[in-house]
Design an enzyme around this catalytic site. Structure first.
Site, PDB file in Angstrom:
ATOM      1  N   MET A 192       0.824  -1.189   0.000  1.00  0.00           N
ATOM      2  CA  MET A 192       0.000   0.000   0.000  1.00  0.00           C
ATOM      3  C   MET A 192       0.864   1.246   0.000  1.00  0.00           C
ATOM      4  O   MET A 192       0.700   2.131  -0.817  1.00  0.00           O
ATOM      5  CB  MET A 192      -0.915  -0.027   1.234  1.00  0.00           C
ATOM      6  CG  MET A 192      -1.778   1.188   1.403  1.00  0.00           C
ATOM      7  SD  MET A 192      -3.086   0.902   2.610  1.00  0.00           S
ATOM      8  CE  MET A 192      -2.133   0.563   4.072  1.00  0.00           C
TER       9      MET A 192
ATOM     10  N   GLY B  26      -6.342  -8.145   3.060  1.00  0.00           N
ATOM     11  CA  GLY B  26      -5.236  -7.366   2.506  1.00  0.00           C
ATOM     12  C   GLY B  26      -5.366  -5.926   2.980  1.00  0.00           C
ATOM     13  O   GLY B  26      -5.769  -5.659   4.112  1.00  0.00           O
ATOM     14  N   CYS B  27      -5.030  -4.981   2.112  1.00  0.00           N
ATOM     15  CA  CYS B  27      -5.178  -3.561   2.450  1.00  0.00           C
ATOM     16  C   CYS B  27      -6.607  -3.302   2.915  1.00  0.00           C
ATOM     17  O   CYS B  27      -7.568  -3.620   2.217  1.00  0.00           O
ATOM     18  CB  CYS B  27      -4.850  -2.702   1.229  1.00  0.00           C
ATOM     19  SG  CYS B  27      -5.308  -0.968   1.431  1.00  0.00           S
ATOM     20  N   PHE B  28      -6.750  -2.705   4.094  1.00  0.00           N
ATOM     21  CA  PHE B  28      -8.088  -2.610   4.678  1.00  0.00           C
ATOM     22  C   PHE B  28      -8.942  -1.495   4.103  1.00  0.00           C
ATOM     23  O   PHE B  28     -10.146  -1.445   4.340  1.00  0.00           O
ATOM     24  CB  PHE B  28      -8.046  -2.510   6.202  1.00  0.00           C
ATOM     25  CG  PHE B  28      -7.036  -1.571   6.819  1.00  0.00           C
ATOM     26  CD1 PHE B  28      -6.592  -0.417   6.178  1.00  0.00           C
ATOM     27  CD2 PHE B  28      -6.523  -1.854   8.087  1.00  0.00           C
ATOM     28  CE1 PHE B  28      -5.681   0.433   6.774  1.00  0.00           C
ATOM     29  CE2 PHE B  28      -5.607  -1.004   8.703  1.00  0.00           C
ATOM     30  CZ  PHE B  28      -5.193   0.143   8.038  1.00  0.00           C
TER      31      PHE B  28
END
Length: 428
Positions: A1, A272-274
């Site tokens: 990210m 994964g990326c929230f």
């Protein structure tokens, strides 16, 4: 990210250095911007993964601040992951509010209560204010002080009693108040030569070295005036609202042994990326509140920077409060697995994000959730004859992430309306 986002910023056009005495807002003023003008539902993404950094830097013994043209920065999505995909939205009743609720509490709502309210009217008090990116009419629900919708709406509801109607109230539109300390003057003698200043006009956006944007609001032969307030700082909505009922929120945020009798339930997922996963759940009818944070690790109260090292054992996670009468837990699990796609077969990876902090998982809060999730994961294994790497574990301590991560993509201008199907851009 962080790497993808940094690459997008690095691709911006040439840098302008301001030399000589510091002519930038104080660090306190930047902190004020983060808490106010830069945090609204239509505001641009916050500066960097670590939040606002000090505006001043040291180069060759001189105080300097880096600016760059902010125009034309393209959205950057991670390839091969969840980004840019319109998720399937679980089916639910149109209002996503149960038709047979328990009796309302008679007191005013407190933080953590589930509040059901009717927005009878929500109109911009200024023609320049954009249409809201959340549901703005009908019967709606939120968890008081639990994020989603405008902070001003939470504050208004907290003063009301069930059945009360308030008309003509004015609430902050989410861009924060105007802070005069964020408007400052630059002398022409302080302008460096690394940028073609002839390309700069009144209204041109510039980006500070810490990632925050400012606008050129005045120019003369002696210098420029820059303003780091959001263009709509101070804007407001006029609202009419009726508080329908107040109910206690979930009492059990962790694992519940035996029967879970909470009216509203909690679910926790790692995808994964929230950022993108949270927006997908915000859009889901029956979901009342979302929060991003860190779970399944061993360090207490970890920071984002610590989690990113992989040393704390945590993974980025999304905690959801939902109404099981409006949306099933199975639907929420399926939404998460659909977003993961082929990444369910990858260990410690979602899209281009790799590391234990991006491992995916379902963290159950009771045995019914465990059994439902296990069945869906087993279906994937059986149908595709591949090992599924999505972990299934009893939920542990969930630590909320820093405020600038909460509802990040809504703040960046993406719709959180229930049932919205716009592609989710995970990096702003």
């Amino acid at each position: 990210m962080t790497m993808v986002r940094a690459a997008a910023v690095a691709a911006v056009a040439a840098c302008l250095l301001l030399r000589g005495p510091a002519v930038v807002p104080t660090a306190a003023a930047w902190s004020s911007a983060r808490a106010g003008g830069g945090s609204g539902p239509h505001a641009g993404p916050q500066a960097g993964a670590g939040g606002v950094v000090a505006a001043e830097a040291e180069v060759d013994g001189r105080a300097t601040t880096s600016l760059s043209l902010a125009e034309g920065v393209a959205d950057v999505d991670a390839a091969g992951g969840e980004c840019g995909v319109a998720p399937e939205v679980p089916e639910a009743a149109p209002s996503a509010v149960s038709d047979d609720p328990p009796a309302s509490l008679t007191r005013k709502p407190r933080p953590g209560d589930v509040v059901t309210f009717s927005l009878l009217r929500l109109e911009p008090s200024d023609d320049d204010v954009l249409e809201p990116l959340f549901d703005a009419s009908g019967t709606l629900q939120l968890v008081l002080d639990g994020g989603n919708y405008l902070p001003g709406l939470h504050r208004l509801l907290s003063t009301m009693a069930p059945g009360e109607v308030v008309r003509g109230a004015s609430i902050d539109a989410g861009y924060g108040g105007y802070d005069p300390a964020l408007a400052f003057r630059i002398s022409t003698s302080d302008l460096g030569g690394s940028l073609d200043v002839s390309a700069v006009r009144i209204g041109t956006k510039l980006r500070m070295g810490n990632g925050m944007e400012c606008r050129v609001t005045a120019m003369d032969e002696d210098g420029w005036t820059l303003d780091a307030n959001h263009p709509l700082a101070g804007a407001a909505y006029d609202v009419d609202v009726r508080l329908e009922r107040v109910e206690e929120g979930p009492k059990n945020m962790g694992y519940v042994a035996g029967e879970n009798d909470d009216r509203y339930r909690v679910a926790t997922f790692a995808l994964g990326c929230f950022w993108g996963g949270e927006l997908a759940y915000q859009r889901t009818p029956g979901v009342i509140s979302t929060q991003v944070g860190y779970t399944a690790g061993h360090k207490e109260n970890p920071t984002y920077e610590e989690v990113c090292t992989g040393a704390t054992g945590h993974t980025e996670a999304i905690q959801v409060i939902y109404d099981p009468n409006a949306v099933s837990y199975e639907s929420l699990v399926r939404l998460g697995l659909d977003r993961l796609g082929e990444d369910v077969y990858k260990l410690n990876q979602v899209g281009n994000d790799r590391g234990t902090q991006y491992r995916h998982g379902v963290y159950y809060h009771d045995d019914d959730q465990r059994d439902a999730a296990a069945k869906l994961l087993e279906e994937l294994r059986r149908d595709d004859r591949r090992d599924v790497q999505t972990e299934l574990e009893e939920v542990g301590t969930f630590y909320p992430a820093e405020e600038y991560h909460q509802q990040y993509l809504l703040k960046g201008g993406q719709s959180a309306r229930k049932g919205a199907r716009d592609a989710i851009r995970c990096y702003g």
